[in-house]
Every structure is written in C-alpha cells, then in structure tokens.
Write a protein that holds these residues in place. Structure first.
Motif, mmCIF file in Angstrom:
data_model
loop_
_atom_site.group_PDB
_atom_site.id
_atom_site.type_symbol
_atom_site.label_atom_id
_atom_site.label_comp_id
_atom_site.label_asym_id
_atom_site.label_seq_id
_atom_site.Cartn_x
_atom_site.Cartn_y
_atom_site.Cartn_z
ATOM 1 N N TRP A 131 -26.805 36.621 11.135
ATOM 2 C CA TRP A 131 -25.448 36.263 10.723
ATOM 3 C C TRP A 131 -24.684 35.600 11.846
ATOM 4 O O TRP A 131 -23.633 35.010 11.636
ATOM 5 C CB TRP A 131 -24.718 37.507 10.211
ATOM 6 C CG TRP A 131 -25.207 37.889 8.851
ATOM 7 C CD1 TRP A 131 -26.172 38.818 8.550
ATOM 8 C CD2 TRP A 131 -24.794 37.319 7.608
ATOM 9 N NE1 TRP A 131 -26.380 38.860 7.201
ATOM 10 C CE2 TRP A 131 -25.547 37.948 6.596
ATOM 11 C CE3 TRP A 131 -23.874 36.335 7.249
ATOM 12 C CZ2 TRP A 131 -25.400 37.635 5.247
ATOM 13 C CZ3 TRP A 131 -23.719 36.015 5.916
ATOM 14 C CH2 TRP A 131 -24.472 36.663 4.926
ATOM 15 N N ALA A 142 -21.270 34.987 10.052
ATOM 16 C CA ALA A 142 -20.199 35.965 9.869
ATOM 17 C C ALA A 142 -20.086 36.843 11.106
ATOM 18 O O ALA A 142 -21.073 37.102 11.805
ATOM 19 C CB ALA A 142 -20.450 36.832 8.638
ATOM 20 N N SER A 143 -18.862 37.297 11.355
ATOM 21 C CA SER A 143 -18.609 38.167 12.493
ATOM 22 C C SER A 143 -17.373 39.007 12.205
ATOM 23 O O SER A 143 -16.437 38.537 11.551
ATOM 24 C CB SER A 143 -18.394 37.329 13.758
ATOM 25 O OG SER A 143 -18.285 38.147 14.897
ATOM 26 N N LEU A 191 -15.818 34.468 8.257
ATOM 27 C CA LEU A 191 -16.945 33.921 7.500
ATOM 28 C C LEU A 191 -16.981 32.407 7.648
ATOM 29 O O LEU A 191 -15.961 31.729 7.466
ATOM 30 C CB LEU A 191 -16.817 34.300 6.030
ATOM 31 C CG LEU A 191 -17.894 33.756 5.075
ATOM 32 C CD1 LEU A 191 -19.263 34.353 5.408
ATOM 33 C CD2 LEU A 191 -17.518 34.067 3.622
ATOM 34 N N ARG A 194 -19.045 28.935 6.364
ATOM 35 C CA ARG A 194 -19.991 28.370 5.397
ATOM 36 C C ARG A 194 -20.238 26.910 5.767
ATOM 37 O O ARG A 194 -19.303 26.136 5.957
ATOM 38 C CB ARG A 194 -19.435 28.473 3.978
ATOM 39 C CG ARG A 194 -20.361 27.845 2.932
ATOM 40 C CD ARG A 194 -19.969 28.212 1.519
ATOM 41 N NE ARG A 194 -18.648 27.720 1.143
ATOM 42 C CZ ARG A 194 -18.150 27.817 -0.094
ATOM 43 N NH1 ARG A 194 -18.854 28.410 -1.046
ATOM 44 N NH2 ARG A 194 -16.945 27.359 -0.368
ATOM 45 N N LEU A 213 -13.218 39.973 8.673
ATOM 46 C CA LEU A 213 -14.526 39.329 8.610
ATOM 47 C C LEU A 213 -14.313 37.826 8.716
ATOM 48 O O LEU A 213 -13.665 37.222 7.852
ATOM 49 C CB LEU A 213 -15.237 39.658 7.299
ATOM 50 C CG LEU A 213 -16.636 39.013 7.142
ATOM 51 C CD1 LEU A 213 -17.652 39.728 8.035
ATOM 52 C CD2 LEU A 213 -17.104 39.051 5.685
ATOM 53 N N CYS A 262 -16.266 43.025 1.218
ATOM 54 C CA CYS A 262 -17.507 42.372 1.624
ATOM 55 C C CYS A 262 -18.541 42.373 0.497
ATOM 56 O O CYS A 262 -19.248 41.385 0.286
ATOM 57 C CB CYS A 262 -18.077 43.057 2.863
ATOM 58 S SG CYS A 262 -17.060 42.854 4.339
ATOM 59 N N SER A 288 -14.312 27.820 7.231
ATOM 60 C CA SER A 288 -14.188 29.137 7.863
ATOM 61 C C SER A 288 -13.027 29.886 7.239
ATOM 62 O O SER A 288 -11.995 29.295 6.904
ATOM 63 C CB SER A 288 -13.982 29.000 9.378
ATOM 64 O OG SER A 288 -12.811 28.267 9.666
ATOM 65 N N TYR A 328 -24.703 30.497 6.142
ATOM 66 C CA TYR A 328 -23.568 31.361 6.395
ATOM 67 C C TYR A 328 -23.666 31.981 7.783
ATOM 68 O O TYR A 328 -24.751 32.360 8.235
ATOM 69 C CB TYR A 328 -23.494 32.495 5.368
ATOM 70 C CG TYR A 328 -23.590 32.051 3.933
ATOM 71 C CD1 TYR A 328 -22.599 31.248 3.367
ATOM 72 C CD2 TYR A 328 -24.674 32.430 3.135
ATOM 73 C CE1 TYR A 328 -22.684 30.842 2.038
ATOM 74 C CE2 TYR A 328 -24.760 32.030 1.812
ATOM 75 C CZ TYR A 328 -23.766 31.233 1.267
ATOM 76 O OH TYR A 328 -23.852 30.829 -0.044
#
Length: 371
Positions: A298, A313-314, A256, A258, A254, A363, A186, A311
């Motif tokens: 997402w 994302a927020s 992220l 993974r 963001l 991004c 993260s 992935y």
C-alpha cells in the motif's frame, strides 16, 4: 520562497545533515551566541529526537543513510535562482501545519506546531510507534523517518511565527511528477458522520469555503480489490488502529491515492543513486523509497482487481490524544453545546475505541471485492 521559509528549511536541512550520532547539533554554541539566538525570528537550531529509535527504523525500512541524506543535500537540492533547499508546500491541513518537500519528492517535512500534539507524540506515542513499525513491515501508518525539535526558545517560536517541532515522513505521492498529474487523485479521509461545526452549524453558512475545504475529503467511488487484497487491507487497518486506540489517539485519517495504471510510474525504472567509493571498499548503489527490493504494498502501489488502477494508502495525523488537557477542554465545550443542539461528538472529542470503529467501517465501505 519567502525569507521565513528559506531560513526554516535551512535549519531543518542543517540539522539532518550535521547532527551527531545521538541527534544533537554538531557544534555547541558559545554562551554569547546562546543568548543572542533568543532574538532569532526564523533561524532555529534543531536536534534529532530519539535518533536511537529512528536510525534503526530507517534500517528496518532499508533506507540507506547516504541516500537518505542525499535527499536533503544542499549540493543536490539548491536551485540557482531561488536558493531553495526544500520546496515549500504551504498550509495543507486544518491544524495549521506547514509542509516542505524534498526536491526528489521522496520525503515531506511537516511542522507539528501545537504543543499538546508534539508532546503526546514525543512522550507517549513514539516508543509504541517504533515498536509497532519494527514488527509490522506492511503497516499503513506513515513512515516517520525523523522528529526534530528546537534546542532553544526564540522570539519566533514564542510568538508562533516559527514552528519548534517537525516530522520527516515518506511521501506516498512520490513519482507524481513523472506523468500527468490529472491521472493522480488523492483524498484525505475521515469518518464524516461526526459533528463538524464548520459544516453543521447554520448549514455551514458561518464558515468560509476556504475553511470548509480543509475538512475531510469524500471518496465517492470504490477501490476495487480481490478478496485476498481486501482481507489483507482490512487486517492491516485493524492492526494499526488497535495501536492508535491503545494510545488513546483519535482524529487520524486515511490518505488514499488513486493512479491510472497507464500513467503510474514504472517502479523498475527508478534511477539508483551511485555513491563514490570510500577507500578500498566500494559503496553499493542505494535506492530511493518505493523502489525494489521493497515488494508491492500500500506504500508502493496495489494494483486493482481489474488492472486499471493503482492504489496507495497511508494512515496520517495520529497526534491528537483524547486525554490531553486541550482535548478535554474541547470535549467539555462540545458537551455544553449539545445541551442546546444535540449534534453528537466531534472526531476530536469522541472515545478512541469509538473513533476506531467508525474509521474501520469507513475503510471497509471503500472496498468493492471483485472475483
């Protein structure tokens, strides 16, 4: 869990489980109790702010009210040894916010300790946020399910020992405990081209490593998407950040995640919470977040174009408004410093549209399009 954490967690849980339909506490304390609670250090009486907005939002997101409250249920959550209702996660950000996580991992509770941040969110950001989330089901803005504020002043809140405001939000790391954590990565990402005093003054020698570790992360790789995925990702980011720019918000990030595809949680296998029947009508099974009928997104996980990674994302931390008194004071301070050593703006002193453009570029730079 410390006594402070225990009492704050119990206060939060009590408010969520017992509040009236309008979000106010279930019981009105006597005059004597209202006087005595001024001397409370950590136990707080919370009300749910604008429950008339958040309850419909939870319905839009297909969050069943019974399953939502079950995540905070003392019967389900209490640990016999530690009496823990929420799991403390400590200080996870540069703002000094503290975090709790529900034992099922579905939700995070984050304090919003700084007045200018919770005032901005409550009085300026909340309605635009709710309107945006109602019509943008695929929004990357974090899903905030409740906003709590203390109903009274106490010694603890006046001294800054107990936070008076909290948000409840979905945890996009949900499912991490189902497999090896080493396969989950993260990153909390912001444009790194801004001036960060902790990093840029005297080469960072004046700040401790612990302080610098709370600055924005770097993601030294790419997220590999198909052309359609990349187009949709960029379109949604543009849509969400337009709202933030219109509200004059800056310094958001963001988040992220993974995950190795081999170790990702199997969405279809998530257990359902069976509720007891009420009267003659059976209550249908309800579901935790990130399970069907929600489509892959997402929030739930987007599979990379090569099928090797997933992935999530927020967009987080959109509480810093450029027009607040605190932000204006910081802007004046940085302008004065730039007369001596021109480093440019910080992420908290730049214009909202300028921050949005750099954020969009960041991004876009994360993505590698594969056929």
């Amino acid at each position: 869990m410390t006594r402070r954490e225990t009492l704050i967690a119990l206060s939060i849980v009590y408010a969520i489980l017992t509040a009236k339909e309008d979000g106010r506490p279930a019981r009105k304390p006597s005059l004597l109790r209202r006087v005595l609670r001024l001397f409370y250090m950590y136990w707080l009486s919370f009300r749910l702010v604008r429950e008339d907005l958040f309850k419909p939002l939870r319905s839009v997101w297909i969050i069943n009210e019974d399953s939502y409250k079950a995540s905070f249920s003392a019967k389900k959550q209490i640990d016999k040894k530690n009496k823990a209702v929420l799991i403390p996660m400590g200080d996870m950000g540069y703002s000094g916010s503290t975090f709790f996580c529900t034992n099922d991992g579905a939700y995070l509770v984050k304090s919003v300790p700084r007045h200018f941040e919770h005032y901005f969110f409550k009085n300026e950001m909340l309605i635009p946020y709710a309107d945006h989330m109602r019509v943008n089901r695929s929004s990357l803005l974090v899903r905030i399910t409740n906003f709590l504020e203390s109903t009274h002043k106490t010694i603890g809140t006046l001294l800054g020992l107990a936070p008076s405001h909290h948000i409840v939000m979905e945890n996009i790391l949900y499912g991490q405990d189902q497999g090896p954590k080493s396969k989950w990565e993260s990153s909390d990402l912001k444009p790194t081209s801004y001036f960060f005093p902790e990093r840029d003054i005297a080469g960072g020698a004046l700040a401790s490593q612990a302080t610098k570790s709370k600055l924005a992360d770097e993601f030294n790789d790419k997220i590999r998407l198909s052309e359609a995925q990349a187009t949709e990702f960029q379109r949604q980011i543009e849509n969400d950040t337009l709202l933030l720019a219109n509200c004059n918000a800056v310094d958001y990030s963001l988040f992220l995640v993974r995950i190795s595809a081999l170790d990702a949680p199997t969405v279809e296998s998530e257990p359902l919470i069976e509720l007891e029947e009420a009267g003659d009508e059976p209550i249908p099974s309800v579901q935790l977040p990130f399970t069907p009928p929600n489509p892959p997104s997402w929030r739930t996980g987007v599979v990379s174009s090569d099928g090797r990674e997933i992935y999530r994302a927020s967009i987080l931390d959109f509480f810093w408004a450029k027009h607040t008194i605190h932000a204006k004071a910081m802007t004046t301070l940085i302008r004065g410093y730039n007369l001596i050593d021109d480093q440019g703006p910080m992420s908290i002193t730049t214009d909202s549209e300028e921050y949005r453009n750099r954020f969009l570029d960041m991004c876009k730079g994360l993505v590698e399009v594969q056929g």
